[in-house]
Scaffold this motif. Sequence first.
Motif, short mmCIF file in Angstrom:
data_model
loop_
_atom_site.label_atom_id
_atom_site.label_comp_id
_atom_site.label_asym_id
_atom_site.label_seq_id
_atom_site.Cartn_x
_atom_site.Cartn_y
_atom_site.Cartn_z
N GLY A 289 12.03 -11.11 16.22
CA GLY A 289 11.12 -9.97 16.16
C GLY A 289 11.15 -9.32 14.81
N ARG A 290 10.39 -8.25 14.65
CA ARG A 290 10.30 -7.57 13.36
C ARG A 290 11.65 -7.02 12.94
NH1 ARG A 290 11.90 -2.37 13.57
NH2 ARG A 290 10.41 -1.82 11.93
N GLN A 300 8.71 -6.20 6.64
CA GLN A 300 8.82 -5.69 8.00
C GLN A 300 7.67 -4.76 8.32
OE1 GLN A 300 12.12 -2.88 9.45
NE2 GLN A 300 12.92 -4.89 9.96
N ARG A 301 7.31 -3.92 7.37
CA ARG A 301 6.19 -3.00 7.59
C ARG A 301 4.86 -3.76 7.72
NH1 ARG A 301 8.09 0.92 2.69
NH2 ARG A 301 9.98 1.76 3.67
N ILE A 302 4.70 -4.82 6.95
CA ILE A 302 3.49 -5.63 7.03
C ILE A 302 3.39 -6.29 8.41
CG2 ILE A 302 2.38 -7.74 6.16
CD1 ILE A 302 3.50 -6.95 3.37
N ASP A 308 0.22 -4.11 15.14
CA ASP A 308 -0.53 -2.96 15.66
C ASP A 308 -2.04 -3.24 15.65
OD1 ASP A 308 1.81 -1.60 16.01
OD2 ASP A 308 1.63 -0.41 14.16
N ALA A 309 -2.51 -3.84 14.55
CA ALA A 309 -3.93 -4.15 14.44
C ALA A 309 -4.36 -5.15 15.51
CB ALA A 309 -4.25 -4.69 13.05
N GLU A 310 -3.49 -6.13 15.77
CA GLU A 310 -3.80 -7.15 16.77
C GLU A 310 -3.88 -6.54 18.17
OE1 GLU A 310 -0.97 -10.38 17.11
OE2 GLU A 310 -2.63 -11.79 16.99
N GLN A 311 -2.96 -5.62 18.47
CA GLN A 311 -2.95 -4.97 19.78
C GLN A 311 -4.18 -4.09 19.96
OE1 GLN A 311 0.74 -2.87 20.14
NE2 GLN A 311 1.96 -4.72 20.51
#
Length: 325
Positions: A289-290, A300-302, A308-311
């Motif tokens: 995971g991240r 990690q932030r990327i 988040d964008a995918e969700q």
Amino acid sequence: MRRQIELSNEVAAELAGSKDEVLREIEQHVSCGVFLRGNVVTLDGDEEAVTAAAEVVNEIAELVDGGHQISPGTISAVTGALDKGTSPSTVLEDVVWRHRSTKVAPKSVNQKQYVDSIRRNTVTFGIGPAGTGKTWLAVASAAAALSRREVNRIILTRPAVEAGERLGFLPGDLMAKVDPYLRPLFDALQDMLDPDKVQGHLERGTIEVAPLAFMRGRTLNDSFIILDEAQNTSPEQMKMFLTRLGFGSKMVITGDVTQVDLPRDQKSGLVAVKDILTDVEGIGFTNFGREDVVRHRLVQRIVDAYADAEQQGATELRPADRKRA
């Protein structure tokens, strides 16, 4: 609540680091103030946070006393291990491969489980985002197995799936053609071994690199085989690869299911294989995971931002279909 812990001069020096960077990193992972004066560290906050921070400081002190060099990344490993009820020293001191100044060891609990799976199982899958050490630890394990004569050769392979170019259109011989695809594996190998030794192994066939298509029809005995970027295999290619396994061999398959470069209508073999092989004895899966990202903190932030964008469905992350009507 305020608590003070007296440290040895060596531990205090490691905690301070360059411009207090290690101390600042501890503050980012605990919920209380952390101050160092001389060889006394002061923790200031609520009781639960101070107790947790004291455990982190004491674990770091034990690592320093054991000869471990502390860096900001070590703090993530320590806090991550403690959060999962694991001793940080069992993670950080499990050296997979050592060569001159290079020491390869897990930096997270999941990385430790991955290394243990490679040792224990004949086939291991490492699935997760970029920067989680999947390929790095696999290559280190391969180098260690070769040096201990547990295998006679290392085989590195990867599907040749890229946008815009195919192997046949690239100039040069086979090695020149596959070099762009297998460069991450080469880079890891050259970090583990002297470049001239890598070249010697390649010339003798002790280390072999080839696109995945070249595996068809072979039986791979006494080998440590690494399939990288496995998210770009089809289910048929994955089955073909796995059935190349011979006696005395190990396989490690790595990939990131969020970075599939296949056409939209083609299913990834790495996505399909988990449902098919999860309960098969001798096969292990490690999901990263991240929190396992060990590259620059920005990576990690990327990873988080894309997740988040995918969700939210706000961004189309797959390449546009290039087919024209």
